[in-house]
Design an enzyme around this catalytic site. Structure first.
Site, PDB file in Angstrom:
ATOM      1  N   ASP A 289      -7.379 -17.260  -2.833  1.00 53.90           N
ATOM      2  CA  ASP A 289      -6.620 -16.039  -3.024  1.00 53.90           C
ATOM      3  C   ASP A 289      -6.886 -15.572  -4.458  1.00 53.90           C
ATOM      4  OD1 ASP A 289      -3.412 -15.020  -1.667  1.00 53.90           O
ATOM      5  OD2 ASP A 289      -4.957 -13.908  -2.718  1.00 53.90           O
TER       6      ASP A 289
HETATM    7  C1  GLC Z   1      -3.478 -10.877  -2.674  1.00 55.28           C
HETATM    8  C2  GLC Z   1      -2.879 -11.525  -1.442  1.00 55.28           C
HETATM    9  C3  GLC Z   1      -3.849 -11.760  -0.331  1.00 55.28           C
HETATM   10  C4  GLC Z   1      -4.894 -10.669  -0.323  1.00 55.28           C
HETATM   11  C5  GLC Z   1      -5.702 -10.793  -1.597  1.00 55.28           C
HETATM   12  C6  GLC Z   1      -6.777  -9.712  -1.716  1.00 55.28           C
HETATM   13  O1  GLC Z   1      -3.003 -11.502  -3.827  1.00 55.28           O
HETATM   14  O2  GLC Z   1      -2.171 -12.733  -1.651  1.00 55.28           O
HETATM   15  O3  GLC Z   1      -3.110 -11.813   0.898  1.00 55.28           O
HETATM   16  O4  GLC Z   1      -5.748 -10.799   0.808  1.00 55.28           O
HETATM   17  O5  GLC Z   1      -4.886 -10.779  -2.755  1.00 55.28           O
HETATM   18  O6  GLC Z   1      -6.191  -8.460  -1.837  1.00 55.28           O
END
Ligand code: GLC
Length: 742
Positions: A289
């Site tokens: 993440d």
């Molecule tokens: C965010 C979220 C995740 C998302 C990623 C990209 O922090 O936790 O669910 O897919 O970043 O945007």
């Protein structure tokens, strides 16, 4: 430079033609194609494929970096997210393919959670439809529009089980139940990757199972907070939907921000290798993440980012989202012997494999067709599909005195800021959805019921203490036959980084509702919210309550058609709605405890002195404009052998005067186990349509495999003994029978 691209394309062409010649050794051919590229790559270029940067087209996290075009050009970034449209992704792809040394095509990821341009109900809302075909359709349309807009990878489905209404991200999931969450995860993967999992199809996109793992159980419901649970609870309750998505063919997984049992998921070999790859047999790649590698320094599991990168790679992370840790430190970590270069090769192989599966080496621009984008985005059939899913997601929580459906031509006062909002209809994670062309709920009610029959007053905002609009709202309501008040949360009050310490309806909306109720006219409440709310007060004031969630691009029309009975609401809650936050966590699959509430003694039992134990609205609950009766629950046998199967059946009758749909739910209880077992567990459901007066016998197959759990010795399986079986229209009002597992 050009010669390398030519070489690449020749390699791709030869092996792809071989590939077609002998489909049975596809995997082998795929590996040959991957190896042919790996052989050409420098260590820097390999690390570049393990890098994912956000474009500046959308912001979904705390850090942004400039210069990603140059990173692509230099081969230091092999993947981009938050960039979309056919034109812009073509521009970036051109840099990668024609200006970098090897011309390896980019992945383009985006959070297509519940729609790309045509936005569907938030996922928690969609899950309340219990309609797997509708949910798959939603993901299919989302994938088509995303693929037409240059996207080949979505960061979905979110498979986090959660019993925490304070956590804003429950809006993105499928509720509290592992079985339902698993079926929905499968449907979403199928929708994104296509029913044959053919990622080479230009209208399928790569799914990403997130957030691995157990992100939905943060302490105190506070996003990113610590997660701590027994291994048994993790394996029995939180793992199943991730597993189901992987079994359905998802080829990427996103590691979560949280720690589990003291180890951040992004650095957990137990999660990313032992469970994900060895136990679940996952063959795709793992992406982190947003900067979750860097954040392991904050967690305090490593002293610096270089150590964080080594920990992540050794745990099983293949791609670093936005953290620049792999880019900055991996090469030196290899030189210093902190990590084995073979792990880099394994990671890059997994990433390239997926790029080949997507057909990107055969045609890097296959997702960049502007003509196709114009045809497919907001196509009429997509908007129709959205309207259908939105109506199916809504849950009728109360309907006293047949306040609903409204009658066309009635004088209706529509009250509330949310009634006039279009942006709120899309909820959080609206991807590239627009709302300037959308119609609000108020617009749609006026269209349906005639402007002259609708009086609008905002009354108050969706948040804040301003009561200056009360008088006008009350005056408007006095002139009407019925009142429709749209209340709830601002769209930003759920989703990421949106935890609440209260789950009440915000601001003074309920205060105004109370004043409107004092007019002694029927009051219908329409809810727009991204989590279970404490509706104890609203449920005493409103004559009818329709839970509409954030219903998407056609949401205003969907709400209107349900309010006026053009569609008979059929949704059922997938998360328990408590009477008060003080009951949380509260969920239907609780344990009996040694002093269950039904004991005779009035005091010494598991209870509150100030509140009943049961929720306001239980899991699986939802009313209809008609009624359903359950009778004749039967079993084909009261004995289930270890290699056998029995059938449980029930008769369901539509006893009301309106055609409708019902979600028939089947639960079991294992009365005695080597560990204590929940009082109910969902094991099957079927959404049926019944005409007024019609009856239907619904049957569920029960097998020993369905009764398996992690036993006292942590082996997985069922145990002989006595079971109860329940069938009903929710987890509380059920018919009951029993059987033995021999
Ligand atoms: C965010 C979220 C995740 C998302 C990623 C990209 O922090 O936790 O669910 O897919 O970043 O945007």
């Amino acid at each position: 430079m050009k010669k390398y691209i030519f070489t690449l394309l020749i390699i791709a062409f030869i092996s792809s033609s071989c590939n077609k010649a002998n489909i049975s050794s596809e995997d082998k051919r795929l590996d040959q194609r991957v190896d042919s590229v790996m052989k050409l790559m420098t260590l820097d270029e390999k690390i570049g494929q393990m890098v994912l940067y956000t474009s500046d087209w959308d912001v979904t996290g705390p850090t942004l970096k400039s210069g990603y075009l140059d990173d692509i050009r230099k081969g230091n970034c092999g993947n981009i997210f938050n960039a979309h449209t056919a034109a812009y992704t073509r521009k970036l792809q051109k840099i990668a393919v024609e200006e970098s040394r090897l011309g390896i095509p980019l992945l383009f990821g985006y959070d297509v959670i519940h729609g790309h341009k045509t936005i569907f109900p938030i996922s928690l809302g969609e899950s309340a439809s219990w309609d797997l075909a509708a949910i798959e359709k939603s993901a299919r349309v989302s994938a088509i529009e995303a693929a037409a807009s240059g996207i080949n990878w979505t960061f979905a489905p979110m498979c986090d089980v959660s019993v925490e209404p304070r956590w804003g991200r429950v809006s993105e999931g499928a509720g509290e139940d592992p079985y339902l969450g698993s079926r929905i995860a499968e449907a979403r993967v199928k929708g994104f990757q296509g029913e044959n999992n053919d990622l080479s199809d230009p209208l399928t996109i790569l799914a990403c199972v997130k957030h691995f793992a157990a992100y939905g159980a943060p302490l105190a419901g506070r996003d990113y907070n610590t997660v701590d649970m027994s291994e048994r609870v993790f394996l029995d309750t939180y793992l199943p939907p991730y597993k189901a998505a992987i079994d359905a063919g998802a080829m990427s997984v996103m590691s979560s921000f949280n720690e589990l049992d003291g180890i951040p998921a992004t650095g957990s070999k137990y999660l990313l290798t032992d469970i994900l790859r060895k136990k679940l047999g996952f063959k795709g790649f793992v992406v982190t993440d947003y900067t979750s590698i860097n954040e392991m320094v904050n967690h305090g599991i490593v002293a610096n980012e270089s150590e964080a990168g080594a920990l992540a790679l050794n745990a099983g992370v293949d791609m670093d989202m936005q953290g620049e840790v792999y880019f900055k430190y991996l090469k030196k970590s290899i030189e210093d012997g902190l990590v084995d270069e073979k792990l880099v090769d394994d990671a890059v192989r997994r990433i390239l494999r997926v790029k080949f599966m997507l057909g990107l080496f055969d045609d890097p621009y296959k997702y960049c067709n502007e003509e196709r984008e114009k045809q497919l985005v907001y196509a009429p059939e997509h908007l129709e599909a959205e309207l259908d899913v939105a109506k199916k997601s809504m849950v009728l929580l109360k309907n006293d005195n047949h306040s609903l459906p409204l009658k066309k031509g009635e004088k209706i006062a529509v009250i509330g800021e949310l009634a006039a909002s279009t942006r709120d209809l899309l909820g959080s994670w609206k991807a590239a959805g627009d709302w300037d062309f959308m119609k609000s709920t108020l617009d749609e009610i006026k269209l349906y019921n005639g402007e002259k029959n609708v009086i609008y007053a905002e009354g108050c905002k969706k948040m804040g203490e301003d009561r200056s609009g009360f008088a006008a709202a009350i005056a408007a309501a006095r002139r009407a036959d019925k009142i429709v008040m749209v209340i709830g949360e601002d769209w930003e009050w759920s989703g990421e980084a949106a935890s609440r310490t209260s789950i009440n309806v915000p601001g003074v909306q309920t205060e105004l509702l109370e004043k409107l109720k004092a007019l002694n006219k029927p009051v219908v409440v329409v809810l727009m919210n991204g989590r279970p709310l404490d509706l104890s007060k609203e449920s005493t004031l409103a004559d009818a309550i329709l839970e509409a969630w954030y219903p998407g691009t056609m949401g205003g029309k969907a709400i209107t058609q349900v309010l006026f009975g053009d569609y008979n609401p059929s949704g059922k809650l997938t998360m328990t709605f408590p009477r008060t936050l003080g009951q949380v966590p509260i969920f239907y699959y609780e344990k009996n405890t040694g002093r269950p509430i039904y004991l005779e003694n009035p005091k010494y039992k598991s209870r509150y002195i100030d509140c009943p134990n049961d929720p306001l609205y239980p899991f699986g609950f939802g009313l209809s404009y008609t009624t359903f009766a359950y009778s004749d629950i039967k079993l084909s046998s009261n004995e289930l052998t270890s290699d056998g199967e029995i059938e449980a059946s029930v008769n369901v009758t539509n006893t009301g005067g309106v055609n409708g749909e019902e979600v028939v739910q089947c639960y079991v209880r294992d009365l005695v186990g080597s560990v204590t077992r929940p009082v109910k567990e969902l094991k099957g459901f079927e959404k049926i349509s019944l005409k007024a007066g019609q009856s239907k016998v619904i049957t569920f197959k029960i097998s020993p495999e369905m009764l398996a759990f992690y036993r006292a010795d942590m082996t997985y399986g069922s145990e002989p003994g006595d079971f109860k079986l329940f069938i009903g229209g929710n987890s509380r009002d059920v018919k009951e029978t029993e059987f033995k597992l021999k």
